[in-house]
Write an enzyme that holds these catalytic residues in place. Structure first.
Site, short mmCIF file in Angstrom:
data_model
loop_
_atom_site.label_atom_id
_atom_site.label_comp_id
_atom_site.label_asym_id
_atom_site.label_seq_id
_atom_site.Cartn_x
_atom_site.Cartn_y
_atom_site.Cartn_z
N SER A 60 0.86 -1.19 0.00
CA SER A 60 0.00 0.00 0.00
C SER A 60 0.89 1.24 0.00
O SER A 60 2.08 1.16 0.32
CB SER A 60 -0.89 -0.01 1.25
OG SER A 60 -1.50 1.24 1.48
N TYR A 99 -1.80 -0.90 10.66
CA TYR A 99 -1.77 -1.25 9.24
C TYR A 99 -0.47 -0.77 8.61
O TYR A 99 0.17 -1.50 7.84
CB TYR A 99 -2.97 -0.60 8.55
CG TYR A 99 -3.19 -1.04 7.12
CD1 TYR A 99 -3.82 -2.24 6.84
CD2 TYR A 99 -2.79 -0.24 6.06
CE1 TYR A 99 -4.04 -2.64 5.53
CE2 TYR A 99 -2.99 -0.63 4.74
CZ TYR A 99 -3.62 -1.82 4.48
OH TYR A 99 -3.83 -2.21 3.18
#
Length: 324
Positions: free
Chosen positions: A229, A242
């Site tokens: 990401s 995350y």
């Protein structure tokens, strides 16, 4: 007997499929393929022989073996007789010619879109999910699907074994896609919360890689795609858990790429930006399980920032947001 002098694998494909479409499916196909000396084409011939062998047809095998001979005058040239190919043989040949990919996290979002898209493009897709009910939905769409939960070591091993069993050890690619988020400030994240998200977003993913890597190495080819990401290189508040898993994924992926530089297996990292998926909705249960925001020293930030964004999302898209 008709002899076709073929120059490349594409011509072989055309000739074989023409032979398979003949009406006399129960009779020996009076067609042989003369394959010139070319490494990839010879490998193709061997794979087709393996397909014949898997059909348990002794007469077909005998005739095929008679034609696959090393002629001292033509050194490595190969002659292959495609014979007695019934429907099961055609299905085996079709699957053999397909590239196969194992995708995780296919219940929604990027994984679901990747599974559907690659299937339409001719790939054999093994689409896995954490829950059996999601697998049932995918099977109803015609996809092959079974349970694989990163959080459970036994599920990872069983999922890898199932994939290798279904493909006879021939996995061309792995797309490590499954992941989730625990929104919250770092000071409010417990050790248990971090361990839980690392189990799924990192440990399970690389355990799956290690389960499939020997088969890829044995085949002499393989591609592993890890879905990171933009949050794997750019930190954002409330996304610490995350962020950490994706930063770690990038470090392990880069290291593994160096370690496998002299192997036939490629390690690829992708870093999507904002994508219109259900990751925000699916982050609510972990948030409620792990974050005691009401007792946080920074409770106001939750009340004015995270809570409205999490529970009352607007129709306005995030900046740069794209569909899956």
């Amino acid at each position: 007997m008709e002899i076709a002098k073929l120059q490349n694998a594409e011509e072989i494909d055309t000739a074989i499929m023409r032979a398979l479409q003949t009406d006399s499916a129960d009779k020996r196909i009076q067609r042989s393929l003369f394959i010139e000396q070319h490494y990839q084409i010879k490998e193709y011939a061997k794979r087709l022989l393996g397909c014949l062998e898997s059909c348990s047809q002794p007469s077909a095998m005998k005739n095929a073996e008679d034609f696959i001979v090393g002629d001292s005058r033509i050194q490595a040239d190969i002659c292959l007789c495609a014979c007695t190919l019934n429907r099961s043989a055609k299905n085996s040949l079709d699957k053999m010619a397909q590239r196969t990919i194992l995708i995780t996290g296919c219940s929604s979002g990027i994984g679901l879109d990747a599974a559907r898209t690659l299937s339409k493009r001719g790939w054999r897709v093994l689409a896995t999910c954490r829950r059996e009910e999601d697998c049932e939905q995918l099977r109803s769409e015609g996809l092959e699907s079974f349970v694989l939960d990163y959080n459970c070591p036994d599920s990872v091993k069983n999922g890898a074994n199932e994939a290798l069993h279904l493909t006879d050890g021939k996995i061309d690619a792995l797309f490590n896609n499954g992941a989730y988020a625990i929104p919250g400030l770092v000071e409010d994240l417990s050790r248990e919360a971090l361990q839980a998200i690392f189990n799924t977003n990192l440990f399970g993913q690389f355990e799956l890689i290690n389960c499939l890597l020997p088969a890829m190495r044995a085949r002499g080819q393989g591609r592993i795609v890890n879905c990171s990401s933009v949050l794997g290189f750019a930190a954002q508040p409330f996304r610490g858990a995350y962020n950490a898993t994706k930063f770690a994924m990038e470090g392990l992926s880069d290291t593994m790429r160096l370690e496998l530089a002299d192997s036939p297996v490629d390690i690829i990292l992708i870093e999507p930006g904002p994508i219109g998926t259900m990751i925000r909705e699916k982050a609510i249960p972990p948030f409620e399980q792990w974050i005691n925001w009401e007792a946080s020293a920074q409770r106001q930030k939750y009340e004015t920032g995270l809570i409205p964004r999490l529970y009352k999302p607007t129709e306005k898209k995030d900046r740069f947001e794209l569909p899956p």
